[in-house]
Scaffold this active site. Structure first.
Site, PDB file in Angstrom:
ATOM      1  N   HIS A 192       0.869  -1.188   0.000  1.00 47.29           N
ATOM      2  CA  HIS A 192       0.000   0.000   0.000  1.00 47.29           C
ATOM      3  C   HIS A 192       0.903   1.235   0.000  1.00 47.29           C
ATOM      4  O   HIS A 192       1.967   1.211   0.620  1.00 47.29           O
ATOM      5  CB  HIS A 192      -0.836   0.079   1.288  1.00 47.29           C
ATOM      6  CG  HIS A 192      -2.133  -0.674   1.268  1.00 47.29           C
ATOM      7  ND1 HIS A 192      -2.618  -1.337   2.378  1.00 47.29           N
ATOM      8  CD2 HIS A 192      -3.074  -0.838   0.298  1.00 47.29           C
ATOM      9  CE1 HIS A 192      -3.786  -1.896   2.089  1.00 47.29           C
ATOM     10  NE2 HIS A 192      -4.086  -1.599   0.843  1.00 47.29           N
TER      11      HIS A 192
ATOM     12  N   CYS B 197      -2.274   2.811   9.048  1.00 49.18           N
ATOM     13  CA  CYS B 197      -3.292   1.845   8.620  1.00 49.18           C
ATOM     14  C   CYS B 197      -4.514   1.859   9.527  1.00 49.18           C
ATOM     15  O   CYS B 197      -5.615   1.528   9.110  1.00 49.18           O
ATOM     16  CB  CYS B 197      -2.726   0.428   8.624  1.00 49.18           C
ATOM     17  SG  CYS B 197      -1.364   0.153   7.498  1.00 49.18           S
TER      18      CYS B 197
HETATM   19  N1  ARG Z   1      -3.989  -7.196   6.481  1.00 49.99           N
HETATM   20  C1  ARG Z   1      -4.396  -5.963   5.872  1.00 49.99           C
HETATM   21  C2  ARG Z   1      -4.395  -6.091   4.373  1.00 49.99           C
HETATM   22  O1  ARG Z   1      -3.513  -6.738   3.841  1.00 49.99           O
HETATM   23  C3  ARG Z   1      -3.494  -4.865   6.299  1.00 49.99           C
HETATM   24  C4  ARG Z   1      -3.920  -3.507   5.799  1.00 49.99           C
HETATM   25  C5  ARG Z   1      -2.995  -2.426   6.212  1.00 49.99           C
HETATM   26  N2  ARG Z   1      -3.537  -1.159   5.899  1.00 49.99           N
HETATM   27  C6  ARG Z   1      -2.900  -0.179   5.300  1.00 49.99           C
HETATM   28  N3  ARG Z   1      -3.487   0.959   5.184  1.00 49.99           N
HETATM   29  N4  ARG Z   1      -1.705  -0.361   4.795  1.00 49.99           N
HETATM   30  O2  ARG Z   1      -5.228  -5.570   3.685  1.00 49.99           O
END
Ligand code: ARG
Length: 274
Positions: free
Chosen positions: A173, A267
């Protein structure tokens, strides 16, 4: 540094990790065989919430739902600019239902909600800098958000969107590799981006704080800044010194349990921008 860093009050949306677990693998950080201490996760998350309140910010909370173990990562539920909410559409079906919970929150509060037609994971892949070049959206693609969502975000929000290609699966991300420190400047790890996207970032943000791979792997870039304070994962001590040298006040928080899901400070936080 003699630069004066002035905080601005923010409004955030968080969701408690009551049902947090690592049951599936949708990013390289997730290992379903590693034990997760939910009680500790809730305790650490609560410290994060209290830290934000202590800095004078407003915090709204979303009701966590059983069966949605990643719902604690509230950043992914939408992207809000100037009172308009560009909704999320999750890439993996395990998280799909989270979008409706976010939508219900915004609609109940009377926000203008625009449903997306393409995959995008909200603030996980979008960042907004109100004072950079008159208001700039930075957007990541390569792993989760479709690049076509960048155009949709621009049409929805009326701000220029700069597309940045993510190339390292550990930084899946945008918010794992880049963060707004304040309303005009960013910190980022260049190695997470394609060479051309690195060039774009260097052109737009010549004063950015650059992080190294160690900072990035410690989830240091998954930070939240209010103009003065930079709330970041306590493991990222190198980046904490770097942001301090740039005149910000680092505020470290421990989020070791949530890191097992592949996330940290940013996150967990969506910013509500009126
Ligand atoms: N386990 C989640 C996923 O893979 C983690 C999300 C983390 N969020 C972020 N904004 N990077 O989607």
């Amino acid at each position: 540094m003699n630069q004066r860093r002035i905080p601005r009050k923010r409004t955030y949306l968080l969701c408690a990790p009551e049902y947090f677990s690592v049951q599936y693998v949708i990013n390289p950080w997730m290992d379903p065989t590693a034990p997760v201490d939910v009680e500790l996760a809730v305790k650490q998350w609560d410290r994060l919430r209290e830290t934000l309140l202590g800095l004078g910010h407003t915090v709204h909370v979303l009701h966590p739902e059983p069966g949605l173990p990643d719902m604690v990562f509230a950043a992914n539920g939408a992207f809000v600019v100037d009172g308009t909410v560009y909704g999320a559409r999750f890439r993996y079906e395990q998280r799909t239902a989270e979008a409706a919970a976010h939508r219900a929150f915004y609609e109940a509060q009377g926000w203008r909600y625009v449903a997306p037609t393409v995959t995008n994971e909200g603030e996980g892949d979008f960042a907004y800098l109100p004072d950079a070049h008159g208001g700039t959206i930075l957007a990541g693609y390569g792993f989760r958000t479709e690049v076509s969502a960048h155009a949709e975000a621009q049409e929805t929000l009326g701000r220029p969107v700069v597309s940045l290609r993510l190339v390292d699966p550990r930084f899946y991300h945008l918010d794992t590799a880049l963060a707004a420190l304040d309303d005009r400047n960013i910190a980022y790890y260049p190695g997470a981006f394609s060479p051309a996207s690195q060039q774009v970032l260097a052109q737009l943000f010549p004063d950015a704080v650059l992080a190294d791979e160690v900072d990035a792997l410690a989830f240091g870039l998954n930070l939240v800044g209010d103009g003065r304070h930079v709330v970041l994962n306590s493991e990222a001590s190198g980046l904490a010194s770097r942001v301090a040298a740039a005149g910000y006040v680092p505020v470290p928080v421990e989020l070791g349990e949530l890191k097992k899901g592949g996330g940290s400070v940013k996150c967990c936080i969506a910013e509500l921008r009126h």
